[in-house]
Design an enzyme around this catalytic site. Structure first.
Site, short mmCIF file in Angstrom:
data_model
loop_
_atom_site.label_atom_id
_atom_site.label_comp_id
_atom_site.label_asym_id
_atom_site.label_seq_id
_atom_site.Cartn_x
_atom_site.Cartn_y
_atom_site.Cartn_z
N SER A 258 0.79 -1.23 0.00
CA SER A 258 0.00 0.00 0.00
C SER A 258 0.82 1.28 0.00
O SER A 258 0.27 2.35 -0.21
CB SER A 258 -0.94 0.01 1.20
N HIS B 41 -5.87 -4.26 -0.62
CA HIS B 41 -5.86 -3.25 -1.67
C HIS B 41 -6.08 -3.84 -3.06
O HIS B 41 -5.85 -3.18 -4.06
CB HIS B 41 -4.55 -2.46 -1.64
N LYS C 208 -12.04 -0.69 2.44
CA LYS C 208 -11.53 -0.12 1.21
C LYS C 208 -12.61 -0.26 0.12
O LYS C 208 -13.57 0.50 0.16
CB LYS C 208 -10.19 -0.75 0.87
#
Lengths: 400, 80
Positions: free
Chosen positions: A186, A214, A245
């Site tokens: 990330s 992610h 996310k």
């Protein structure tokens, strides 16, 4: 009397010195209003959000919001209990069902945060005498999962297949081993060479856990993550992920086909000894996950945005964390803390929010402005973002 | 040179590129205090030592090693 806080004095002084130069505090931003996944009001200024990880823009999806409201009405504001006692409602099971369908796996376990998912999985499945082998650039939750458990911890150089192979080769053959990888790292937004790494792990008899925090939502034909895109689904034993996310709320999970997986509900302390997610949160998560199964157009737009921002920033003369857009994270590398904060503030004053990241969260002592794109950023917004980077970069003097 | 002296010399060789201030090395030299290494430097250095001696120094072991002398002892033991 000694003060336990004296160990923080150097950090307090460094921070004060920075703020004394007159810059705004990069770690004390307040969003006074949030208008959409890509727009907020900060200190009275309408600001484009380019640092939220809200990749698929699900936070204001009408179906998702409606599901949350309904659950709030029908099940109340919170469960006040552990998953193993009074804290499992119909909604928690529905959320785990949605995950099993999304990942096409036999088992799914929902934790209260993504951090706790890594903490719980790693500390529980790797016990005394076992080995955990992790990438040096792993997220803090992976490191903390190692520290919470009793296993022996071995690090390998970031994304180095050769280094992983060498280290696994030096370990004794008998102990059980867990290799922990991330699909997307990330800080720089680079992805792992999973086929090579997973093959090496299997060669040495290790189980593999991949954190797709992610990657969920927009990698692979079904949006499962980098491991799906790279075709290593059958060799990954555990996939960890988050709802904070692409899913657009809060919570964490692990999915797996391991036949004994359900025992974790009894032995995993970060699962047992905390309250479960509120009914409204699991309802929004389940609805969002099911919608993400059919989000092909959004995925395509997110990739288009990411590639355009990467190419545009490069053209302006910025140094970026990756050669090409490998994910929806684009990191701008800057030489030191002062320039990074000045650039960050210049962007904010123009109406653009990005994340500032500094050591020790960053690899190799880097100072970064980290941008994460959203499928809901319009073409016009991406154009505005590039314009603001150009103006701020010229004003601060980090591009010519 | 004894085995231990030889290990000490090799460890010193690996420390050199990270010893920015040219601190003189002794058994009691500490990595965090005397050499002022941060966690990133420690990580690179440990990887270099592991490769030099073909060993693994787990993070659990690293937590116990504060001085050059302790590292030499650990390497001696791990090499078997």
């Amino acid at each position: 009397m000694g003060d336990l806080f004296s160990k923080f004095d150097p950090l307090i002084a460094e921070r004060q010195a920075l703020l004394d130069t007159g810059v705004r505090d990069p770690f004390a931003i307040v969003m006074d209003e949030v208008k959409s996944p890509t727009l907020a009001v900060i200190k009275g200024k309408e600001t484009i959000l380019l640092g939220t990880y809200n990749y698929m823009g699900m936070t204001f999806d009408p179906d998702v919001v409606a599901a949350g409201k309904r659950a709030l009405d029908e099940f109340g504001s919170g469960t006040t209990g552990s998953r193993v006692l009074n804290g499992t409602y119909q909604g928690h099971k529905a959320c785990e069902d949605a995950l099993r369908d999304y990942y096409d796996m036999d088992h799914a376990i929902v934790f209260s945060t993504g951090y706790q998912a890594n903490l719980g999985m790693i500390s529980t499945i790797a016990g005394k005498g076992d080995y955990v082998i992790l990438d040096a650039d792993s997220h803090a939750s992976i490191y903390d999962g190692c520290f919470l458990g009793d296993a022996e911890i071995v690090r390998f150089r970031h994304n180095s297949v050769e280094d992983l192979d060498k280290r696994l080769g030096r370990l004794p053959a008998e102990p059980h081993k867990l290799v922990v990888l991330e699909g997307v790292y990330s800080m720089l937004g680079d992805i792992a060479p999973l086929p090579e790494m997973v093959a090496v792990a299997k060669k040495h008899g290790a189980m593999v856990l991949v954190d797709e925090a992610h990657g969920m939502g927009f990698f692979g034909p079904n949006g499962r993550g980098v491991y799906e895109e790279q075709g290593v689904e059958k060799d990954v034993d555990f996939v960890v992920g988050t709802f904070s996310k692409s899913v657009g709320t809060v919570g964490g999970f692990c999915v797996s086909n391991h036949p004994k997986f359900e025992v974790l509900r009894l032995v995993c302390r970060p699962y047992v000894f905390t309250a479960s997610l509120p009914p409204s949160v699991v309802a929004t998560a389940a609805t969002s996950i099911r919608k993400l199964m059919h989000a092909g157009e959004k995925r395509a737009h997110l990739w288009k945005n990411s590639r355009r921002l990467h190419a545009g920033l490069r053209e302006l003369g910025f140094t970026l964390g990756t050669e090409t857009a490998q994910s929806a994270i684009i990191s701008v590398l800057l030489p030191d803390q002062e320039i990074t904060v000045r650039m960050w503030q210049a962007l904010l004053e123009l109406g653009l929010y990005v994340n500032m990241a500094r050591p020790p969260a960053t690899p190799a002592g880097m100072f970064l402005l980290r941008c994460s794109l959203c499928a809901e950023h319009t073409d016009e917004q991406v154009g505005d973002i590039l314009g603001m980077f150009e103006a701020a970069g010229r004003a601060v003097g980090c591009i010519g | 040179m004894t085995d231990r002296q030889e290990i000490f010399a090799k460890v010193a060789e690996q420390i050199a590129p990270f010893n920015k201030k040219g601190i003189a090395l002794a058994e009691g030299t500490t990595f965090a205090g005397d050499l002022e290494w941060d966690s990133l430097t420690v990580m690179d250095f440990v990887a270099a030592i592991e490769d030099e001696f073909d060993i693994i120094i787990t993070m659990n072991m690293q937590a116990e090693i504060e001085t050059v002398g302790q590292l030499v002892d650990a390497v001696e033991k791990l090499r078997g």
